[in-house]
Design a protein around this motif. Structure first.
Motif: not given
Length: 453
Positions: A334-335, A383-385, A391-397
């Motif tokens: 995520w940006n 799932d996201c977190g 140092r990143a916000m990510v999600s599985l997609a």
């Protein structure tokens, strides 16, 4: 408490989407200490030294015993069971008759004709339903997770050692060199004069062992592991850190079970299944058709698990789907600026973005947010977190294969429209967050060294 079947609940509400969209059920919780230090340091431990995670309380065990135990599992699992002997484990995956995902769990082959299926209730319920509806020569014992168990402790303790120093900790605790153990194979250890079974695998994409044994021996084993870990930087990880480990390894923990179609087997299952067994849907995917929330094994990376060397529920549908699966699993990064703006919207005049409850920002068991490209939905963010190690916000997609190249820019729509009746959903507005497609697992070690083993 009065029993209400899932079938009755759907009839009462009108359709499954409304039932699940407005369910008060919260996201899955880990009934252990939230933090021993802080979740950032606890996440770092499995990347830099060794983390000890307590798995004793948050999963359901289904023990199957008898001559027909393997027959039941073979008839439901997409996996091959060739060579699946005692001392081995596998990620068991089950689908409905149309090849859509029911769920997954870890299957342990403990002894001859004795198996332990460990995971979220979705696939546990499905297997138990089949055991009870047919004349199999098998007994089933269910051990609920500690959040819902009515009395007593779990049958087994389970401790996970994760990280580059995990082997050193275990070797010191056992007092001898570790045996060569292949991935997803088990070995026996002696710790604190107790026999401990260990599964070679890793929750966070790092080297590790899952250690388990009778509950009454767990405290002595834990004390020995903590003592051994003092020389190797061992850190106990609490529920907050543990809940994010899958974001690094790439495992999607709670897909919605595809059990709502009008098929005789599924109709019977919904009559059998308690309504409270189903969690809530959260996220910006906003369709009245429940099938729009379904996933297939190919959508979330279970291609390697599927083997057409036996008959199982859903085989014909999967064989057709295997010719050209339309979606594939990715990581979305995520940006930073958009995440910062969303979090900053909590200040000043509102409503702002849906709250991010760090580090795991999923707020429903079945999180499904729209992934857009040029305004068109091309997939679902699951799932996201936040990963402190990156140092990143990510999600599985899961997204359309033609848009899955790393570096592709997409948009994740965060929030719900209209806001649902779930108590964990406050007044907010939809928030578009730019994201970049990245490989899965996201952490390079997990993609290269760990996966290659």
């Amino acid at each position: 408490m009065t029993f209400e079947s899932l079938a009755a609940a759907i009839e009462r509400v009108g359709n499954p989407v409304d039932l699940l969209r407005n369910s008060p059920a919260r996201a899955h919780t880990f009934p252990v200490v939230p933090e021993f230090t802080n979740w950032r340091s606890e996440q770092r431990a499995w990347a830099e030294s060794c983390a000890l995670l307590d798995q004793s309380h948050h999963m359901v065990d289904l023990f199957l015993k008898g001559p027909d135990a393997l027959t039941v599992l073979t008839g439901l699992g997409v996996n091959s069971f060739a060579g699946f002997g005692v001392g081995k484990a596998k990620q068991f995956v089950a689908v409905n008759p149309d090849g859509q995902l029911i769920g997954d769990a870890i299957l342990f082959h403990l002894e001859e004709e004795v198996f332990d299926l460990v995971g979220h209730p979705m696939v546990i319920d499905w297997v138990l339903f089949h055991v009870e509806r047919a004349n199999y020569e098998v007994t089933a014992e269910r051990d609920e997770n500690s959040a819902v168990r009515t009395s007593g402790p779990p049958k087994f303790y389970r401790y996970e050692l994760q990280g580059p120093k995990a082997a050193a900790v275990l070797q010191q605790a056992t007092g001898r060199p570790l045996p060569e153990t292949k991935f997803f194979n088990m070995a026996d250890f002696s710790i604190a004069s107790r026999t401990v079974r260990g599964l070679r695998h890793g929750m966070a994409g790092q080297p590790g062992f899952e250690l388990f044994g009778p509950w009454e021996e767990g405290e002595a084993v834990l004390d020995a592991l903590l003592a051994a870990g003092q020389d190797h930087g061992l850190v106990r990880a609490g529920a907050k850190a543990y809940s994010t480990a899958n974001l690094e390894s790439g495992w999607v923990p709670a897909p919605i079970p595809a059990i709502f179609d009008d098929a005789p087997l599924l109709n019977e299952y919904r009559e059998w299944l308690p309504a409270v067994a189903i969690g809530a849907i959260g996220g910006s995917v906003d369709s009245s058709d429940i099938s729009d929330y379904y996933l297939t094994p190919y959508d979330i990376g279970y291609d390697r698990n599927i083997k057409f060397d036996h008959e199982f529920v859903g085989r014909a549908a999967l064989e057709e789907l295997a010719k050209n699966p339309p979606r594939t699993k990715v990581t979305l990064v995520w940006n930073d600026d958009d995440v910062t703006a969303a979090m900053g919207s909590l200040l000043g005049d509102g409503p702002g973005a849906k709250y991010f409850d760090l580090p795991k920002i999923r707020y429903a068991l079945h999180q499904e947010d729209q992934v857009l490209l040029n305004g068109e939905q091309i997939g679902i963010s699951l799932d996201c977190g936040y990963i402190a190690n990156e140092r990143a916000m990510v999600s599985l997609a899961t997204i359309a294969k033609e848009h899955a190249a790393p570096g592709t820019e997409v948009v994740v729509v965060w929030g719900e429209q209209p806001n649902s009746a779930k108590p964990q959903v406050e007044e907010h507005r939809l928030w578009e967050i730019r994201a970049t497609v990245a490989p899965v697992p996201y952490v390079q070690f997990a993609r290269t060294d760990y996966r290659s083993r």
